[in-house]
Structures are given as structure tokens and as C-alpha cells.
Design a protein around this motif. Sequence first.
Motif, PDB file in Angstrom:
ATOM      1  N   GLN A 188       0.916  -1.088   0.115  1.00 42.19           N
ATOM      2  CA  GLN A 188       0.059  -0.041   0.149  1.00 42.19           C
ATOM      3  C   GLN A 188       0.889   1.125  -0.199  1.00 42.19           C
ATOM      4  N   ARG A 189       2.023   1.222   0.914  1.00 42.24           N
ATOM      5  CA  ARG A 189       2.715   2.428   0.930  1.00 42.24           C
ATOM      6  C   ARG A 189       3.495   2.736  -0.431  1.00 42.24           C
ATOM      7  N   SER A 190       3.908   1.727  -0.922  1.00 49.02           N
ATOM      8  CA  SER A 190       4.809   1.889  -2.291  1.00 49.02           C
ATOM      9  C   SER A 190       3.755   2.551  -3.456  1.00 49.02           C
ATOM     10  N   ARG A 191       2.506   2.342  -3.367  1.00 49.41           N
ATOM     11  CA  ARG A 191       1.512   2.844  -4.354  1.00 49.41           C
ATOM     12  C   ARG A 191       1.332   4.275  -4.174  1.00 49.41           C
ATOM     13  N   TRP A 192       1.199   4.364  -2.722  1.00 49.76           N
ATOM     14  CA  TRP A 192       1.154   6.118  -2.331  1.00 49.76           C
ATOM     15  C   TRP A 192       2.427   6.688  -2.537  1.00 49.76           C
ATOM     16  N   LEU A 193       3.559   6.135  -2.376  1.00 52.86           N
ATOM     17  CA  LEU A 193       4.660   6.880  -2.802  1.00 52.86           C
ATOM     18  C   LEU A 193       4.780   7.035  -4.091  1.00 52.86           C
ATOM     19  N   LYS A 194       4.509   5.825  -4.985  1.00 55.28           N
ATOM     20  CA  LYS A 194       4.492   6.101  -6.590  1.00 55.28           C
ATOM     21  C   LYS A 194       3.871   7.240  -7.087  1.00 55.28           C
ATOM     22  N   GLY A 195       2.490   7.289  -6.361  1.00 58.32           N
ATOM     23  CA  GLY A 195       1.616   8.516  -6.684  1.00 58.32           C
ATOM     24  C   GLY A 195       2.093   9.833  -6.322  1.00 58.32           C
ATOM     25  N   PHE A 196       2.766  10.096  -5.084  1.00 50.59           N
ATOM     26  CA  PHE A 196       3.365  11.003  -4.687  1.00 50.59           C
ATOM     27  C   PHE A 196       4.174  11.595  -5.745  1.00 50.59           C
ATOM     28  N   LEU A 197       5.182  10.542  -6.186  1.00 52.97           N
ATOM     29  CA  LEU A 197       6.288  11.188  -7.125  1.00 52.97           C
ATOM     30  C   LEU A 197       5.536  11.630  -8.432  1.00 52.97           C
TER      31      LEU A 197
ATOM     32  N   ALA B 165      11.072   8.929   2.965  1.00 50.83           N
ATOM     33  CA  ALA B 165      10.949   7.533   2.800  1.00 50.83           C
ATOM     34  C   ALA B 165      12.062   7.036   1.981  1.00 50.83           C
ATOM     35  N   MET B 166      12.651   7.845   0.971  1.00 48.31           N
ATOM     36  CA  MET B 166      13.779   7.350   0.250  1.00 48.31           C
ATOM     37  C   MET B 166      15.095   7.265   1.108  1.00 48.31           C
ATOM     38  N   LEU B 167      15.313   8.591   2.036  1.00 47.89           N
ATOM     39  CA  LEU B 167      16.608   8.888   2.740  1.00 47.89           C
ATOM     40  C   LEU B 167      16.784   8.312   4.145  1.00 47.89           C
ATOM     41  N   HIS B 168      15.606   8.191   4.721  1.00 50.92           N
ATOM     42  CA  HIS B 168      15.662   8.097   6.064  1.00 50.92           C
ATOM     43  C   HIS B 168      16.587   6.893   6.565  1.00 50.92           C
ATOM     44  N   LEU B 169      16.401   5.586   6.034  1.00 50.93           N
ATOM     45  CA  LEU B 169      17.192   4.626   6.526  1.00 50.93           C
ATOM     46  C   LEU B 169      18.844   4.635   5.973  1.00 50.93           C
ATOM     47  N   PRO B 170      18.897   5.139   4.534  1.00 50.12           N
ATOM     48  CA  PRO B 170      20.262   5.193   3.764  1.00 50.12           C
ATOM     49  C   PRO B 170      21.136   6.301   4.771  1.00 50.12           C
ATOM     50  N   LEU B 171      20.566   7.321   4.973  1.00 51.38           N
ATOM     51  CA  LEU B 171      21.270   8.459   5.796  1.00 51.38           C
ATOM     52  C   LEU B 171      21.595   7.946   7.314  1.00 51.38           C
ATOM     53  N   LEU B 172      20.716   7.332   7.941  1.00 50.73           N
ATOM     54  CA  LEU B 172      20.827   6.519   9.302  1.00 50.73           C
ATOM     55  C   LEU B 172      22.183   5.680   9.228  1.00 50.73           C
ATOM     56  N   LEU B 173      22.058   4.933   8.066  1.00 54.04           N
ATOM     57  CA  LEU B 173      23.263   3.857   8.013  1.00 54.04           C
ATOM     58  C   LEU B 173      24.550   4.688   7.633  1.00 54.04           C
ATOM     59  N   LEU B 174      24.364   5.636   6.786  1.00 50.57           N
ATOM     60  CA  LEU B 174      25.690   6.618   6.329  1.00 50.57           C
ATOM     61  C   LEU B 174      26.104   7.225   7.693  1.00 50.57           C
ATOM     62  N   ALA B 175      25.338   7.808   8.424  1.00 52.09           N
ATOM     63  CA  ALA B 175      25.982   8.461   9.595  1.00 52.09           C
ATOM     64  C   ALA B 175      26.586   7.526  10.746  1.00 52.09           C
ATOM     65  N   ALA B 176      26.135   6.192  10.565  1.00 51.11           N
ATOM     66  CA  ALA B 176      26.853   5.371  11.579  1.00 51.11           C
ATOM     67  C   ALA B 176      28.137   4.681  10.934  1.00 51.11           C
TER      68      ALA B 176
ATOM     69  N   ALA C 242       1.490  26.918  -2.870  1.00 50.30           N
ATOM     70  CA  ALA C 242       1.311  25.578  -3.339  1.00 50.30           C
ATOM     71  C   ALA C 242       2.721  24.812  -3.242  1.00 50.30           C
ATOM     72  N   HIS C 243       3.757  25.379  -3.757  1.00 46.42           N
ATOM     73  CA  HIS C 243       5.030  25.173  -3.683  1.00 46.42           C
ATOM     74  C   HIS C 243       5.320  24.601  -2.190  1.00 46.42           C
ATOM     75  N   LEU C 244       5.303  25.421  -1.091  1.00 47.66           N
ATOM     76  CA  LEU C 244       5.388  25.167  -0.034  1.00 47.66           C
ATOM     77  C   LEU C 244       4.752  24.002   0.622  1.00 47.66           C
ATOM     78  N   SER C 245       3.464  23.953   0.466  1.00 49.50           N
ATOM     79  CA  SER C 245       2.652  22.580   0.680  1.00 49.50           C
ATOM     80  C   SER C 245       3.158  21.541   0.187  1.00 49.50           C
TER      81      SER C 245
ATOM     82  N   GLY D  82       6.491  16.174  -0.908  1.00 47.50           N
ATOM     83  CA  GLY D  82       7.924  16.078  -1.048  1.00 47.50           C
ATOM     84  C   GLY D  82       8.584  15.761   0.133  1.00 47.50           C
ATOM     85  N   ALA D  83       8.249  15.857   1.532  1.00 45.77           N
ATOM     86  CA  ALA D  83       8.798  15.655   2.541  1.00 45.77           C
ATOM     87  C   ALA D  83       8.769  14.184   2.992  1.00 45.77           C
ATOM     88  N   ALA D  84       7.357  13.783   2.455  1.00 42.50           N
ATOM     89  CA  ALA D  84       7.199  12.158   2.722  1.00 42.50           C
ATOM     90  C   ALA D  84       7.989  11.292   1.818  1.00 42.50           C
TER      91      ALA D  84
END
Length: 499
Positions: free
Chosen positions: A325-334, A366-377, A351-354, A360-362
Motif C-alpha cells: 500500500q505504501r509503495s503505491r502511495w509513494l509512487k503516486g506522490f512522485l 521514505a527514500m533517505l531516512h534509512l540510508p542516511l542513518l546507515l551512512l551516519a553510522a 502551493a510550492h510550500l505545501s 515532498g517531505a514524505a
Amino acid sequence: MRAVERLVPHRLADSFADHAANGLFRQSPEASARAGLTVSQKKLILLAGFMLVATGLIWPAIVWASVQIAAALFFTLLILFRLAAVILPPRLAPSRRLDDADLPVITLLAPVFRETAILDQLMRALGAIDYPPARLDIKIILEEGDAGTIRTARQLAFDSRFELVIVPPGVPQTKPRALNYALRFARGDIISVYDAEDVPHPAQLRAAAEALAAGDERLACVQAPLNWYNDRKSWLTRQFALEYAVQFQAILPLLTRWGMPLPLGGTSNHFRRSALEAAGGWDAYNVTEDADLGFRLARMGYRSEVIAPQTLEEAPETLAPWVKQRSRWLKGFLQTLAVHWRSPARLPVKAHLSLMLTIGAACLSAMLHLPLLLLAALLPLTGIADFHAPAAGLLLCGYAANMLCAGIAIRRAGMRTRLIDILRMPLYWPLQTAAAFKAMAELRTNPYFWAKTEHGFSRAPETECPSPSPSSCRSSPLPPLPSAHGRPATSRIRPKVRA
């Protein structure tokens, strides 16, 4: 009585179905996800990727420092955004009391696909809505190839409010295409959308009608808050409930207060029909047609607001359907970002800000949270760069702001949670990375595929909660629904399986 079916001559049905799929694209190709990325967008993405990789190979420390600065600025903006959502009281759409005789006709569109397990619950939930029957036009929308659900629907008893609309086969086979097809047969001046598993508060339609009556013609839509009736089933559903509370009880009311466009939810939105048709309806090629439509309405000068009475849905209880379900949402967000940033100069600043603070934040999270945590570690172990204390402090502040927002929002929703569930939220966020990678792969190989979320593993509660607030009522009583033969309809819940 047996279900009344909308009969359409074959020639007209095919024409209507084609318009439902491609009407927006023919009217405004730049407004539809069918057009894909423009040439300039593709060049910009390739150039940005090449520059990032090349610079990272030559000056890795500089790139890492730049990433931390950019992340710090973005995190700070999101922290302030979440804190504002906590501090400022929710702003709901004003309403004007209407007598029954003054209420407009509402057409309620409920698309269902492979929903034999939950169709009887949907009928009871919609049948319990408190709205004058003569002014309520309920369309149950089915796909022609879904023989099982059609057979089940024909066996159930309906009153005069209900009508079955069967959508001819065609591509893409998506929810927005079905909505566009059924819209042609709507009687109402207000168009409301519900999903198959929805249990709306009985007063929600009246609240929507009174809010639209109080607004001017620029008020195109009012959105009701959403959450889950199986929120206590598992750790995953509890986390999902916190996430939804933040979205519908904190973020959307704040955007309304600031006069910013709303990324609409896929259900429980109530449209002024004239505005919906002026916008071209739903984009059949966008798998988050709801969020896209909210911003398309804003581009045309319309606005959306929120109302209080809540709708409860069924959340995925295990990880596999959640990722689907979440992958469909993210695909639609993109898809939505690509569509609305084709001509960025034509999009209002708000509208740009929203877009950036929500969709955009979602996507970025989703794309960077885990990679950045691993990179930071791992990066400090290489000796190339360090993860400095200020960056770690900002990350912790971001986590704290999100947890605080979730705690306040879930209380606004009238739902209970445990402190341990709020503290475990940082374990939930990295799960979205798997869904994001799946979404990006599908966006390239199968962009218009609608990943179906299975329902019927949990049933909606049958009793009404004691809360006096309409926005916090967890459910409405669902009376037994008779079959067409006068006997109570049997529940068709499949046995629960492990994902």
C-alpha cells in the motif's frame, strides 16, 4: 429489494469509459500523469545525479558537509512546521445550519473491487448515514470483470438510495477511472467519495453540506479526518494510527489555517460538483489521484478545508500489505510532484510550500531516512567524515517534535495510545525505505498499476463510543443488513493469513 443497476447501451458505455480514462489527458495533457516526465525534467534529474556522484567522488568530505547542511535546514523547517501544528489550535471549516428541506442532493461514490469480504459492512455503514433519503444518491461502483463482488452485491438488499454502477473494462483499471465513469450518472450538487472499508460518522455528510453552504464558490472541497478501526491490532496498526492522526488532526488543519493547498485523502472528501468538473475530475493515471486533485484545484484558484466528523478504515496489519500500500502511495506522490513541477512558475508560492512540506517531505523521508542513518553510522568508521554532535542533536529534536505532534494529534482524534508506542515511532519511519525503492522501480516499469489493498481481516466495531465529540466517535452502529431474500446477510471474512 434487489439492487438497482445503471444500464448503459454498450456503445455509450465504451465511450463513457474512454472519457473516464483519458478525458483529463485530452483536455490538459500537462495536468495528467499519463504524460510522464518531460524532456527537461529528465535532463535535470540526470544532470543532478551526475553532478552529485562526480562531486562525491572528488570531494567526499565537502559533499557530506553539504548534505548535512541541507538536511539541517530541511529538518529545521519540518520541526517548526510540526511545532506550529501542535501549538496552533485546529481550524475547521465554518458551517451554516441547514434545515432538511434546504440540504442539497449529495451523490456518494463508493468504488469497490474484489471486496466480497466487506461489502455487507459497507452497505450498513452507508445506510447508517444521517441524511434525508430523498437527497442522498449512493453509487456502488463495480468493475465488470469482478464477477464475485458483482454477484455478492446483487444478492444484498438495498433501499432507494442505492444504485449499482458497473464500469466497462479498460485501462488503466484504477479507482479514479471508476470515479470518473460514475460521476457522469451522479444526481448531486455535492460529490462525496468513500472506500470499501469505510465507516463514516453518521453526521459527516450533513457537516460537509453545511460547510460548503457557508463557503463561497472558491471552496471546492471539505476533507473529513481519517483513522483506523483496527488500530489496536498490532504494533504496525498502532504506528499507522499515530501517523494518520498527525496528518489529519494536525497537518491538514494547519494548512487550512494558513490558506495552503491540501493533499487530499483518498476518501471522505466532499466536492462542490461544479469545481470538480471544472478541474477535469480525477486523473485516471495517477495512483494517488486524491493528493493530485487537491493541488490541481489550488492551481485553478480553489481551496479545500477540513471538517470534524471522522471516518474509520481498516489498516494493513502485517508488513507485506503495508509495504504494498505504501509503495503505491509513494509512487503516486512522485507522479504528483512530477505533474505539478512541470510548470513551477505557474504554481502559487503557498502551493510550492505545501507540496514540499507534505508530499515532498514524505518522499524524501521514505527514500533517505534509512540510508542516511546507515551512512551516519558507517561514515565515521571510514575516517572520511564525522557525524557531528549538532547534526545528531537536530535529528533528535526532529524525532521529539514528531512524537509530540503525534501525541497531541491522537488525543484530538479521540483515540488512545500508549507512551511506548510514541517512543517506538523512530523504529517505524525507516520501514518506508523498502516501500520507496519498490515505488521507484514500479514508476519506471509499471507506473499506472494500482496495487490492491486486501480488506476484511478485521471488522468495524458494532457499538458507538461514548465520546460526545463527533470528530472522536470511533464508529457508528451497523444494523444487520438483509439479503435480497429477506434473510440476514452472512459475513464473508476470509481467515486471517500471515504475510
